[in-house]
Design a protein around this motif. Structure first.
Motif, PDB file in Angstrom:
ATOM      1  N   CYS A   8       0.822  -1.215   0.000  1.00 32.61           N
ATOM      2  CA  CYS A   8       0.000   0.000   0.000  1.00 32.61           C
ATOM      3  C   CYS A   8       0.854   1.263   0.000  1.00 32.61           C
ATOM      4  CB  CYS A   8      -0.948  -0.026   1.199  1.00 32.61           C
ATOM      5  SG  CYS A   8      -2.161   1.313   1.184  1.00 32.61           S
ATOM      6  N   ASP A   9       1.512   1.577   1.123  1.00 31.17           N
ATOM      7  CA  ASP A   9       2.307   2.797   1.236  1.00 31.17           C
ATOM      8  C   ASP A   9       3.521   2.734   0.311  1.00 31.17           C
ATOM      9  OD1 ASP A   9       0.703   3.927   3.324  1.00 31.17           O
ATOM     10  OD2 ASP A   9       1.663   2.552   4.730  1.00 31.17           O
ATOM     11  N   GLY A  10       3.629   3.717  -0.574  1.00 32.40           N
ATOM     12  CA  GLY A  10       4.759   3.757  -1.483  1.00 32.40           C
ATOM     13  C   GLY A  10       4.529   3.011  -2.781  1.00 32.40           C
ATOM     14  N   THR A  11       3.414   2.291  -2.856  1.00 34.72           N
ATOM     15  CA  THR A  11       3.094   1.524  -4.060  1.00 34.72           C
ATOM     16  C   THR A  11       1.771   2.002  -4.658  1.00 34.72           C
ATOM     17  OG1 THR A  11       4.279  -0.422  -3.224  1.00 34.72           O
ATOM     18  CG2 THR A  11       2.695  -0.776  -5.006  1.00 34.72           C
ATOM     19  N   LEU A  12       0.713   1.958  -3.863  1.00 34.59           N
ATOM     20  CA  LEU A  12      -0.572   2.490  -4.301  1.00 34.59           C
ATOM     21  C   LEU A  12      -0.700   3.969  -3.967  1.00 34.59           C
ATOM     22  CD1 LEU A  12      -2.984  -0.382  -3.146  1.00 34.59           C
ATOM     23  CD2 LEU A  12      -2.161   0.054  -5.475  1.00 34.59           C
ATOM     24  N   SER A  15       2.158   8.111   0.947  1.00 29.38           N
ATOM     25  CA  SER A  15       1.814   8.432   2.336  1.00 29.38           C
ATOM     26  C   SER A  15       3.028   8.813   3.170  1.00 29.38           C
ATOM     27  CB  SER A  15       1.104   7.235   2.979  1.00 29.38           C
ATOM     28  OG  SER A  15       1.852   6.055   2.750  1.00 29.38           O
ATOM     29  N   ALA A  16       4.183   8.983   2.546  1.00 23.29           N
ATOM     30  CA  ALA A  16       5.408   9.238   3.304  1.00 23.29           C
ATOM     31  C   ALA A  16       5.311  10.496   4.154  1.00 23.29           C
ATOM     32  CB  ALA A  16       6.599   9.323   2.360  1.00 23.29           C
ATOM     33  N   LEU A  18       2.662  11.949   5.498  1.00 11.05           N
ATOM     34  CA  LEU A  18       1.786  11.707   6.648  1.00 11.05           C
ATOM     35  C   LEU A  18       2.465  10.817   7.678  1.00 11.05           C
ATOM     36  CD1 LEU A  18      -0.950  11.795   8.087  1.00 11.05           C
ATOM     37  CD2 LEU A  18      -1.734   9.978   6.554  1.00 11.05           C
ATOM     38  N   ILE A  19       3.106   9.755   7.216  1.00  9.06           N
ATOM     39  CA  ILE A  19       3.805   8.841   8.125  1.00  9.06           C
ATOM     40  C   ILE A  19       4.923   9.571   8.852  1.00  9.06           C
ATOM     41  CG2 ILE A  19       5.291   6.799   8.220  1.00  9.06           C
ATOM     42  CD1 ILE A  19       3.605   5.662   5.892  1.00  9.06           C
ATOM     43  N   HIS A  20       5.676  10.375   8.123  1.00  6.24           N
ATOM     44  CA  HIS A  20       6.804  11.068   8.751  1.00  6.24           C
ATOM     45  C   HIS A  20       6.346  12.067   9.809  1.00  6.24           C
ATOM     46  CE1 HIS A  20      10.639  12.910   9.416  1.00  6.24           C
ATOM     47  NE2 HIS A  20      10.154  14.096   9.068  1.00  6.24           N
ATOM     48  N   GLU A  21       5.312  12.840   9.520  1.00  9.40           N
ATOM     49  CA  GLU A  21       4.856  13.819  10.498  1.00  9.40           C
ATOM     50  C   GLU A  21       4.317  13.122  11.753  1.00  9.40           C
ATOM     51  OE1 GLU A  21       3.903  17.323  12.484  1.00  9.40           O
ATOM     52  OE2 GLU A  21       5.361  16.823  10.905  1.00  9.40           O
ATOM     53  N   THR A  22       3.616  12.008  11.570  1.00 12.49           N
ATOM     54  CA  THR A  22       3.132  11.262  12.733  1.00 12.49           C
ATOM     55  C   THR A  22       4.297  10.677  13.514  1.00 12.49           C
ATOM     56  OG1 THR A  22       1.199  10.659  11.398  1.00 12.49           O
ATOM     57  CG2 THR A  22       1.483   9.522  13.489  1.00 12.49           C
ATOM     58  N   MET A  23       5.299  10.173  12.806  1.00  7.17           N
ATOM     59  CA  MET A  23       6.482   9.629  13.473  1.00  7.17           C
ATOM     60  C   MET A  23       7.255  10.729  14.196  1.00  7.17           C
ATOM     61  SD  MET A  23       7.735   6.555  13.846  1.00  7.17           S
ATOM     62  CE  MET A  23       7.350   5.546  12.395  1.00  7.17           C
ATOM     63  N   ARG A  24       7.375  11.883  13.558  1.00  6.40           N
ATOM     64  CA  ARG A  24       8.086  13.003  14.183  1.00  6.40           C
ATOM     65  C   ARG A  24       7.429  13.407  15.490  1.00  6.40           C
ATOM     66  NH1 ARG A  24       8.037  18.128  15.155  1.00  6.40           N
ATOM     67  NH2 ARG A  24       5.907  18.384  14.386  1.00  6.40           N
ATOM     68  N   ARG A  25       6.117  13.545  15.477  1.00  2.30           N
ATOM     69  CA  ARG A  25       5.400  13.927  16.706  1.00  2.30           C
ATOM     70  C   ARG A  25       5.533  12.848  17.782  1.00  2.30           C
ATOM     71  NH1 ARG A  25      -0.305  16.884  14.910  1.00  2.30           N
ATOM     72  NH2 ARG A  25       0.505  17.971  13.064  1.00  2.30           N
ATOM     73  N   THR A  26       5.570  11.604  17.372  1.00  4.69           N
ATOM     74  CA  THR A  26       5.720  10.507  18.329  1.00  4.69           C
ATOM     75  C   THR A  26       7.083  10.564  19.004  1.00  4.69           C
ATOM     76  OG1 THR A  26       4.229   9.072  17.078  1.00  4.69           O
ATOM     77  CG2 THR A  26       5.767   7.999  18.584  1.00  4.69           C
ATOM     78  N   PHE A  27       8.136  10.758  18.218  1.00  2.00           N
ATOM     79  CA  PHE A  27       9.483  10.824  18.795  1.00  2.00           C
ATOM     80  C   PHE A  27       9.622  12.014  19.732  1.00  2.00           C
ATOM     81  CE2 PHE A  27      10.436   7.378  16.211  1.00  2.00           C
ATOM     82  CZ  PHE A  27      11.770   6.992  16.301  1.00  2.00           C
TER      83      PHE A  27
END
Length: 217
Positions: A8-12, A15-16, A18-27
């Motif tokens: 899905c992500d990166g193929t269809l 979403s990079a 969105l994933i990065h911003e969520t990961m950034r806030r998590t860290f």
């Protein structure tokens, strides 16, 4: 009958961001150094706890990685709403799925490190749930490159791995496909390089979704 399994992500969908911003806030919430965009892209495809552990140089998910995963999941829809981000399809994907989706000789499925809720959201947002008849997610199977996502889809649909194509943008997709005995097709528009996909065992590399049609048959 062939089974065509898409990452899905990166193929269809792209979403990079969105994933990065969520990961950034998590860290940040766990007082960790903010990850770079490249570091985030490198782990897309893995299940979240393993991905978060890898980003910190750990080989295995520990209790902290599990806690960070739970926080990431709690943030994801919030960040999605903040960014008004709908995980857009890559150029040519809509036309590809509209072409192969109605065919009687093909079965379409998804194999992804996303959660079941995340996959369902993408499928419904883009109207693909009418075509995709099977799927395995991080909620169902071990993380890629373990072959279970592919082999379980094959078992459910009654199709042999030898008659199955796995299409993905990550080295984990290629490794998973080869471990399952399926054909591995790497896409050049995602988050891994062509060299990385080839090294991971890709049987074919495509640079645009239209190039998948002759490989699907």
């Amino acid at each position: 009958m062939k089974l065509v399994l898409f990452d899905c992500d990166g193929t269809l969908v792209d979403s990079a961001g969105l994933i990065h911003e969520t990961m950034r806030r998590t860290f940040v919430a766990f007082d960790k150094p903010e990850p770079t965009f490249e570091a985030t892209k490198a782990i897309i495809g893995l299940t979240l706890d393993i991905a978060i552990a890898r980003m910190q140089g750990k080989q295995h998910a520990d209790d902290e990685a599990v806690a960070m995963m739970a926080h990431y999941k709690s943030l994801f829809t919030v960040v999605r709403a903040d960014l008004d981000y709908k995980e857009p399809l890559f150029d040519g994907i809509r036309e590809l799925i509209d072409t192969i989706g109605p065919r009687d000789d093909l079965l379409l499925g998804a194999v992804t490190g996303k959660s079941r809720r995340g996959l369902d959201m993408v499928m419904s947002t883009h109207g693909f749930d009418q075509y995709f008849v099977v799927g395995r997610t991080a909620d169902d199977c071990p993380s890629k490159p373990h072959p279970a996502m592919v082999t379980e889809c094959c078992d459910v649909m009654g199709v042999k791995p030898a008659d199955t194509l796995v299409i993905g943008d990550a080295i984990y997709d290629m490794q998973m496909a080869k471990a399952a005995g399926a054909t591995a097709i790497g896409v050049a528009w995602g988050y891994a390089s062509v060299a990385e996909l080839n090294e991971a065992g890709a049987d074919h590399i495509v640079h645009h979704p239209s190039e998948l049609l002759p490989l699907i048959g």
